[in-house]
Design a protein around this motif. Structure first.
Motif, PDB file in Angstrom:
ATOM      1  N   SER A   7       0.511  -1.332  -0.386  1.00 38.70           N
ATOM      2  CA  SER A   7       0.186   0.130  -0.208  1.00 38.70           C
ATOM      3  C   SER A   7       0.705   1.359   0.039  1.00 38.70           C
ATOM      4  CB  SER A   7      -1.191   0.289   1.032  1.00 38.70           C
ATOM      5  OG  SER A   7      -0.350   0.019   2.432  1.00 38.70           O
ATOM      6  N   ILE A   8      -0.055   2.163  -1.118  1.00 33.98           N
ATOM      7  CA  ILE A   8       0.776   3.690  -1.629  1.00 33.98           C
ATOM      8  C   ILE A   8       0.545   4.730  -0.632  1.00 33.98           C
ATOM      9  CG2 ILE A   8       2.147   4.942  -2.485  1.00 33.98           C
ATOM     10  CD1 ILE A   8       3.820   2.579  -2.125  1.00 33.98           C
ATOM     11  N   LYS A   9       0.530   5.394  -0.068  1.00 33.20           N
ATOM     12  CA  LYS A   9      -0.178   5.827   1.488  1.00 33.20           C
ATOM     13  C   LYS A   9       0.297   7.803   0.478  1.00 33.20           C
ATOM     14  CE  LYS A   9      -3.380   8.375   4.539  1.00 33.20           C
ATOM     15  NZ  LYS A   9      -3.524   8.018   5.654  1.00 33.20           N
ATOM     16  N   ARG A  10      -0.650   8.489  -0.194  1.00 38.08           N
ATOM     17  CA  ARG A  10      -1.046  10.129  -0.719  1.00 38.08           C
ATOM     18  C   ARG A  10      -0.386  10.743   0.771  1.00 38.08           C
ATOM     19  NH1 ARG A  10      -0.475  13.717  -4.582  1.00 38.08           N
ATOM     20  NH2 ARG A  10      -1.486  15.691  -4.333  1.00 38.08           N
ATOM     21  N   VAL A  11       0.711  11.308   1.074  1.00 42.37           N
ATOM     22  CA  VAL A  11       0.678  11.976   2.476  1.00 42.37           C
ATOM     23  C   VAL A  11       1.881  13.834   2.004  1.00 42.37           C
ATOM     24  CG1 VAL A  11       0.513   9.977   4.164  1.00 42.37           C
ATOM     25  CG2 VAL A  11       3.381  11.065   3.558  1.00 42.37           C
ATOM     26  N   VAL A  12       1.619  14.396   2.976  1.00 51.04           N
ATOM     27  CA  VAL A  12       2.705  15.704   3.132  1.00 51.04           C
ATOM     28  C   VAL A  12       3.884  15.354   3.082  1.00 51.04           C
ATOM     29  CG1 VAL A  12       3.330  17.642   4.203  1.00 51.04           C
ATOM     30  CG2 VAL A  12       0.698  17.061   3.661  1.00 51.04           C
ATOM     31  N   VAL A  32       1.817  22.368  -1.568  1.00 53.08           N
ATOM     32  CA  VAL A  32       2.777  22.112  -0.561  1.00 53.08           C
ATOM     33  C   VAL A  32       3.103  20.428  -1.285  1.00 53.08           C
ATOM     34  CG1 VAL A  32       2.782  20.572   2.014  1.00 53.08           C
ATOM     35  CG2 VAL A  32       1.638  22.622   1.643  1.00 53.08           C
ATOM     36  N   LYS A  33       4.137  19.938  -1.130  1.00 53.83           N
ATOM     37  CA  LYS A  33       5.081  18.925  -0.995  1.00 53.83           C
ATOM     38  C   LYS A  33       4.353  17.814  -1.114  1.00 53.83           C
ATOM     39  CE  LYS A  33       9.176  16.811  -2.863  1.00 53.83           C
ATOM     40  NZ  LYS A  33      10.205  15.765  -2.228  1.00 53.83           N
ATOM     41  N   MET A  34       3.902  16.778  -2.120  1.00 55.44           N
ATOM     42  CA  MET A  34       3.230  15.309  -1.014  1.00 55.44           C
ATOM     43  C   MET A  34       4.360  14.356  -1.975  1.00 55.44           C
ATOM     44  SD  MET A  34       0.437  16.560   0.056  1.00 55.44           S
ATOM     45  CE  MET A  34      -1.008  14.741  -0.043  1.00 55.44           C
ATOM     46  N   SER A  35       4.520  13.519  -0.929  1.00 56.02           N
ATOM     47  CA  SER A  35       5.257  12.562  -1.267  1.00 56.02           C
ATOM     48  C   SER A  35       4.674  10.567  -0.642  1.00 56.02           C
ATOM     49  CB  SER A  35       6.662  12.419  -0.325  1.00 56.02           C
ATOM     50  OG  SER A  35       7.583  13.808  -0.671  1.00 56.02           O
ATOM     51  N   VAL A  36       5.233   9.673  -1.249  1.00 55.53           N
ATOM     52  CA  VAL A  36       4.844   8.241  -0.559  1.00 55.53           C
ATOM     53  C   VAL A  36       4.911   8.831   0.701  1.00 55.53           C
ATOM     54  CG1 VAL A  36       5.410   5.758  -0.877  1.00 55.53           C
ATOM     55  CG2 VAL A  36       5.385   7.386  -3.117  1.00 55.53           C
ATOM     56  N   ASN A  37       3.902   8.145   1.867  1.00 57.44           N
ATOM     57  CA  ASN A  37       3.871   8.094   3.254  1.00 57.44           C
ATOM     58  C   ASN A  37       5.267   6.869   3.441  1.00 57.44           C
ATOM     59  OD1 ASN A  37       3.988   7.695   5.997  1.00 57.44           O
ATOM     60  ND2 ASN A  37       3.240   5.994   5.447  1.00 57.44           N
ATOM     61  N   PRO A  38       6.873   7.573   4.031  1.00 60.47           N
ATOM     62  CA  PRO A  38       7.733   6.666   4.265  1.00 60.47           C
ATOM     63  C   PRO A  38       8.032   5.812   4.634  1.00 60.47           C
ATOM     64  CG  PRO A  38       7.927   9.266   5.121  1.00 60.47           C
ATOM     65  CD  PRO A  38       6.380   8.580   4.674  1.00 60.47           C
ATOM     66  N   PHE A  39       7.117   4.982   5.589  1.00 63.80           N
ATOM     67  CA  PHE A  39       7.018   4.099   5.802  1.00 63.80           C
ATOM     68  C   PHE A  39       6.341   2.726   3.920  1.00 63.80           C
ATOM     69  CE2 PHE A  39       6.348   5.551  10.246  1.00 63.80           C
ATOM     70  CZ  PHE A  39       7.585   4.989  10.186  1.00 63.80           C
ATOM     71  N   ASP A  40       5.344   3.017   3.713  1.00 62.42           N
ATOM     72  CA  ASP A  40       5.423   2.588   2.389  1.00 62.42           C
ATOM     73  C   ASP A  40       6.287   2.336   1.545  1.00 62.42           C
ATOM     74  OD1 ASP A  40       2.835   2.485   4.084  1.00 62.42           O
ATOM     75  OD2 ASP A  40       1.519   4.082   2.618  1.00 62.42           O
ATOM     76  N   GLU A  41       7.510   3.112   1.705  1.00 66.69           N
ATOM     77  CA  GLU A  41       8.341   3.552   0.003  1.00 66.69           C
ATOM     78  C   GLU A  41       9.442   1.971   1.154  1.00 66.69           C
ATOM     79  OE1 GLU A  41      10.670   6.329   0.913  1.00 66.69           O
ATOM     80  OE2 GLU A  41      10.089   7.494  -1.268  1.00 66.69           O
ATOM     81  N   GLN A  71       0.617  10.548  -8.723  1.00 66.40           N
ATOM     82  CA  GLN A  71       1.621  10.788  -9.331  1.00 66.40           C
ATOM     83  C   GLN A  71       2.484   9.802  -7.627  1.00 66.40           C
ATOM     84  OE1 GLN A  71       1.618  14.161  -7.235  1.00 66.40           O
ATOM     85  NE2 GLN A  71       0.043  14.968  -8.654  1.00 66.40           N
ATOM     86  N   GLN A  72       2.423   9.568  -7.132  1.00 65.79           N
ATOM     87  CA  GLN A  72       2.888   8.447  -5.696  1.00 65.79           C
ATOM     88  C   GLN A  72       2.781   6.877  -6.357  1.00 65.79           C
ATOM     89  OE1 GLN A  72       0.859  11.105  -4.889  1.00 65.79           O
ATOM     90  NE2 GLN A  72       2.936  12.231  -4.539  1.00 65.79           N
ATOM     91  N   LEU A  73       1.569   7.050  -6.958  1.00 62.24           N
ATOM     92  CA  LEU A  73       1.608   5.365  -7.422  1.00 62.24           C
ATOM     93  C   LEU A  73       2.712   5.056  -8.693  1.00 62.24           C
ATOM     94  CD1 LEU A  73      -1.833   4.176  -7.565  1.00 62.24           C
ATOM     95  CD2 LEU A  73      -0.436   3.296  -6.513  1.00 62.24           C
ATOM     96  N   ALA A  81       8.037  -1.782  -8.707  1.00 58.87           N
ATOM     97  CA  ALA A  81       6.398  -2.412  -8.804  1.00 58.87           C
ATOM     98  C   ALA A  81       5.897  -2.770 -10.066  1.00 58.87           C
ATOM     99  CB  ALA A  81       5.395  -1.485  -8.150  1.00 58.87           C
ATOM    100  N   ASP A  82       5.741  -3.823 -10.325  1.00 52.15           N
ATOM    101  CA  ASP A  82       5.042  -4.048 -11.632  1.00 52.15           C
ATOM    102  C   ASP A  82       3.417  -3.423 -12.033  1.00 52.15           C
ATOM    103  OD1 ASP A  82       6.874  -6.414 -12.363  1.00 52.15           O
ATOM    104  OD2 ASP A  82       6.078  -6.482  -9.995  1.00 52.15           O
ATOM    105  N   ARG A  83       2.952  -3.636 -11.271  1.00 53.58           N
ATOM    106  CA  ARG A  83       1.039  -2.083 -11.995  1.00 53.58           C
ATOM    107  C   ARG A  83       0.902  -1.855 -10.768  1.00 53.58           C
ATOM    108  NH1 ARG A  83      -2.916  -5.554 -11.515  1.00 53.58           N
ATOM    109  NH2 ARG A  83      -2.243  -8.504  -9.924  1.00 53.58           N
ATOM    110  N   ALA A  84       0.231  -1.142 -10.907  1.00 47.81           N
ATOM    111  CA  ALA A  84      -0.480  -0.265  -9.306  1.00 47.81           C
ATOM    112  C   ALA A  84      -2.273  -0.456  -9.797  1.00 47.81           C
ATOM    113  CB  ALA A  84      -0.083   0.949  -9.583  1.00 47.81           C
ATOM    114  N   VAL A  85      -2.758   0.095  -8.664  1.00 44.88           N
ATOM    115  CA  VAL A  85      -4.250  -0.082  -8.541  1.00 44.88           C
ATOM    116  C   VAL A  85      -4.821   1.260  -7.720  1.00 44.88           C
ATOM    117  CG1 VAL A  85      -6.259  -1.222  -8.005  1.00 44.88           C
ATOM    118  CG2 VAL A  85      -4.253  -2.402  -8.673  1.00 44.88           C
ATOM    119  N   HIS A  86      -5.323   2.249  -8.341  1.00 42.02           N
ATOM    120  CA  HIS A  86      -6.260   3.271  -8.187  1.00 42.02           C
ATOM    121  C   HIS A  86      -7.328   2.729  -7.801  1.00 42.02           C
ATOM    122  CE1 HIS A  86      -6.412   7.679  -7.949  1.00 42.02           C
ATOM    123  NE2 HIS A  86      -6.606   7.546  -6.395  1.00 42.02           N
ATOM    124  N   VAL A  87      -7.715   3.030  -6.319  1.00 47.13           N
ATOM    125  CA  VAL A  87      -9.260   3.295  -5.547  1.00 47.13           C
ATOM    126  C   VAL A  87      -9.003   4.521  -5.490  1.00 47.13           C
ATOM    127  CG1 VAL A  87     -10.382   2.563  -4.063  1.00 47.13           C
ATOM    128  CG2 VAL A  87      -8.544   0.991  -4.775  1.00 47.13           C
TER     129      VAL A  87
END
Ligand code: AMP
Length: 249
Positions: A7-12, A32-41, A71-73, A81-87
């Motif tokens: 899981s990849i969460k978009r966070v500040v 504000v710059k958004m990134s992948v949640n560090p624990f998800d990286e 963007q984070q996906l 990652a091989d593929r992504a699913v965005h809900v």
């Protein structure tokens, strides 16, 4: 196919100095710059290492949230990652809803592992992985600092208050990552280009049969109180005098 769901969460971004909106209804996210949640990286890095050892065949990155989550996906795809699913949803996603949506994807994808961050640095809930394991009816190993897969089991070293705890869980299972698990790789430019061609599917929560509900109401946000200015002391003697003056020793 041996698959890992990450899981990849978009966070500040964690470097951003958070500012509270003047009316106290939340934090400022515009511009504000958004990134992948560090624990998800870290979760994705671990999945990549497991795949590189030949123990998994496919990594699927999942994000739940507004259109910009793509963007984070794409970053996750560039990492490997091989593929992504965005809900895709503009609704507020609390851990309970995130876990229910992930469960639906798990039922579809049948992964051997779901790796999540131990917490999202925006809400600091530390709940989604635990809820997901309960809903899925599978074992959980949270706060992982080492993961070893062998056959249909995973040995996970957990960071707990008393030190380190080693658990063996049957797969499929949920693992949540702690900071010391690994150091995520940097994304290289050619990988960013390649990631544009990788599959990214978009689904609505309703197509998964879940309608996100808001059970929590944030009443008010306040910035932390300002730290008072420090005092410079010349030596240990002066330090003791200053501490004694404040009644601290
Ligand atoms: P939390 O329980 O909110 O602290 O989140 C723990 C972990 O759950 C995060 O590190 C993510 O891996 C995952 N997660 C929570 N919310 C989302 C979301 N909206 N999209 C993707 N992953 C999420």
């Amino acid at each position: 196919m041996k698959r890992i769901l990450v899981s990849i969460k978009r966070v500040v971004d964690y470097n951003v100095r958070i500012r509270v909106k003047p009316d106290g209804t939340g934090v400022i996210t515009d511009g504000v710059k958004m990134s992948v949640n560090p624990f998800d990286e870290i979760a994705l890095e671990e999945a990549l290492r497991i795949k590189e050892k030949g123990l998994a065949e496919e990594i699927v990155a999942v994000s739940i949230g507004p259109a910009d989550c793509q963007q984070q996906l794409r970053t996750a795809l560039a990492m490997g990652a091989d593929r992504a699913v965005h809900v895709q949803t503009d609704a507020a996603i609390e851990p309970g809803s995130a876990a229910k949506l992930m469960l639906k994807l798990i039922e579809r994808e049948q992964p051997m592992l779901a790796i999540l961050g131990k917490q999202a640095i925006d809400d600091d809930c530390n709940q989604t992985g635990q809820m997901l394991a309960a809903l899925w009816g599978r074992p959980q190993a949270t706060f992982a600092s080492k993961v070893e897969i062998s056959g249909d089991k995973a040995q996970v070293t957990r960071e707990v208050d008393a030190g380190l705890e080693v658990l063996e869980v049957d797969l499929p299972a949920v693992i949540t990552t702690d900071l010391r698990l690994n150091e995520p790789r940097y994304v290289k430019l050619p990988d960013i280009m390649k990631a544009k061609k990788k599959p990214l599917e978009t689904v609505e929560p309703s197509a998964l049969g879940v309608s996100p509900v808001e059970r929590l109401k944030a009443v008010k946000f306040d910035p932390p109180s300002q730290r008072s200015k420090g005092v410079m002391v010349k030596d240990v003697g002066e330090l003791f005098t200053a501490l004694r003056g404040k009644g601290l020793v």
